[in-house]
Scaffold this active site. Structure first.
Site, PDB file in Angstrom:
ATOM      1  N   THR A 197       0.848  -1.190   0.000  1.00  0.00           N
ATOM      2  CA  THR A 197       0.000   0.000   0.000  1.00  0.00           C
ATOM      3  C   THR A 197       0.880   1.235   0.000  1.00  0.00           C
ATOM      4  O   THR A 197       1.774   1.367   0.845  1.00  0.00           O
ATOM      5  CB  THR A 197      -0.956   0.054   1.202  1.00  0.00           C
ATOM      6  OG1 THR A 197      -1.506   1.376   1.323  1.00  0.00           O
ATOM      7  CG2 THR A 197      -0.267  -0.305   2.499  1.00  0.00           C
ATOM      8  N   ASP A 199      -0.058   3.999   0.879  1.00  0.00           N
ATOM      9  CA  ASP A 199      -0.439   4.819   2.030  1.00  0.00           C
ATOM     10  C   ASP A 199       0.403   4.520   3.264  1.00  0.00           C
ATOM     11  O   ASP A 199       0.391   5.279   4.229  1.00  0.00           O
ATOM     12  CB  ASP A 199      -1.913   4.588   2.386  1.00  0.00           C
ATOM     13  CG  ASP A 199      -2.864   5.161   1.342  1.00  0.00           C
ATOM     14  OD1 ASP A 199      -2.379   5.850   0.428  1.00  0.00           O
ATOM     15  OD2 ASP A 199      -4.079   4.912   1.438  1.00  0.00           O
TER      16      ASP A 199
END
Length: 431
Positions: A197, A199
């Site tokens: 990810t 993020d």
């Protein structure tokens, strides 16, 4: 916190990997690293300190490589480095362990469900040799839940003994459901997660692959916004970056750029109107400095859109578009103040996630891939390959999906450094 890792049984087969050094299951990585006093350290150890099991090759393995069929699946949104992980898994399985049958299941968890009729792809060192040069994933991806029973049926049909699930929070939740179904049937299929990810929001994982590439590429958009802002009277450059729950990409891009004046993230509340609000602070800067650069993470400021229960295919709550909302709010505010501004808005989201990994990420992907293979060959399951205190670890999936990792503004050195770099107020909330 229960960090114990599951094993199917004792490892009795001498590893064919022929490494000079092996890691034992007794090798641990301490959870807490900073102690203000010697007494607090002794107390921590004395009470039974929390540890993660260290990742790495084991001297003996559980599965006989000659009998192993391995499966790889990539799920969720695209991310730099997926192909590097695929390549790393295939190379390690083939060259070090002698596993010859490796199947890539296309289109995420759909590839594990018969009704979609996605045929698995035979993977080998030759056809993965150069895939790291390309962005995305050679296996493609998809979002959405699938039946765990159907997926395990497919794994059993192909005789898969180990499944590598490359993905983020949603992928790991799906992997957990697969583990439960395997347990229900009493089968032995190792399920290993590789955290993907941009993020960087996987719980108790220090860093996820793709993150370094993402914020490095995001910097280009930020620098363009700075050029645009400086190139016009009262110029304002607004850049929206990914980060549904966590502002790590936004903060790191801001720190790397050093030309950002405001960074708005999901973890830090802000108001738009009133004395001391964001727009009030922005007006003062425009009147004095004549330009500004703003980064906003996609999950910031969601309070301005009201509550919604609408969800996307991955089960995430749909977000309001804070980038467009902020751009329009800035324009409307300065118009009401009779101050002419030139607002330039940039959203590089899909450019950031679809590029190949940078060298740092590419190397990191190789380590993750190798450690995933080591864990699977040792008969471990229901785990994610993580990193803690710069050491690769085995993390139970339950802990990884327990909650999302977010930036802690009141405790974070990262946020404190961001405030010093941008000069923005610590609070832009109207009392």
């Amino acid at each position: 916190m229960n960090t114990k890792i599951r094993n199917f049984g004792p490892c009795k087969i001498e590893s064919p990997a022929a490494y000079e050094y092996y890691t034992g299951d007794e090798s641990k990585v301490v959870f807490k690293t900073v102690f203000e006093t010697e007494e607090s350290w002794k107390e921590y150890i004395g009470e039974g300190a929390e540890f993660f099991e260290q990742a790495g090759p084991r001297k003996k393995v559980y599965f006989d490589p000659k009998e192993v069929t391995a499966g790889i699946v990539t799920c969720g949104g695209l991310c730099p480095g997926i192909n590097d992980v695929i390549r790393g898994i295939v190379m390690e399985l083939n060259y070090r362990y002698g596993v010859k049958r490796i199947l890539g299941f296309p289109y995420g968890y759909q590839g594990l469900v018969k009704k979609f009729d996605h045929k698995p792809i035979e993977l080998n060192p030759e056809n993965v040799a150069h895939i790291g040069r390309d962005g995305g994933t050679i296996l493609a991806s998809s979002r959405g839940n699938q039946s765990a029973s159907d997926m395990v049926d497919r794994l059993s049909l192909y005789g898969v003994k180990m499944l590598f699930c490359i993905g983020g929070d949603g992928t790991l939740r799906g992997a957990k459901e697969i583990v439960k179904e395997i347990d229900r049937r009493g089968e032995e299929i190792s399920v290993i997660g590789v955290p993907k990810t941009i993020d960087n929001d996987i719980n108790y994982v220090q860093k996820t692959f793709g993150f370094s590439t993402a914020f490095s590429k995001a910097m280009e958009a930020v620098e363009c916004a700075h050029v645009e802002a400086k190139g016009a009277p009262n110029g304002i450059g607004v850049v929206k970056l990914m980060g549904r729950h966590s502002g790590f990409i936004a903060v790191n891009a801001a720190l790397a750029s050093q030309n950002v004046n405001y960074c708005l993230i999901p973890e830090v509340d802000f108001d738009l109107h009133g004395k001391g609000s964001f727009l009030d602070v922005l007006r003062n800067r425009i009147l004095t400095r004549k330009h500004a650069v703003i980064i906003v993470a996609e999950g910031a400021g969601q309070k301005f859109f009201g509550k919604t229960e609408e969800r996307d295919a991955s089960g995430n709550l749909k977000l309001g578009d804070i980038g467009v909302y902020l751009k329009n709010s800035i324009q409307d505010f300065f118009k009401s103040e009779k101050i002419e501004v030139n607002v330039k808005y940039i959203d590089p989201s899909y450019i950031i996630r679809s590029i190949p990994a940078n060298p740092e990420d590419s190397i990191f992907c190789g380590f993750l891939a190798q450690n995933a293979v080591h864990a699977a060959m040792a008969g471990k399951t229901d785990l994610v390959i993580g990193m803690w205190n710069n050491v690769f670890t085995h993390l139970p999936i339950d802990i990884a999906i327990q909650e999302r990792k977010v930036l802690q503004p009141t405790k974070s050195t990262l946020w404190r450094t961001l405030l010093a770099s941008t000069g923005q107020p610590a609070r832009m909330v109207v009392e």
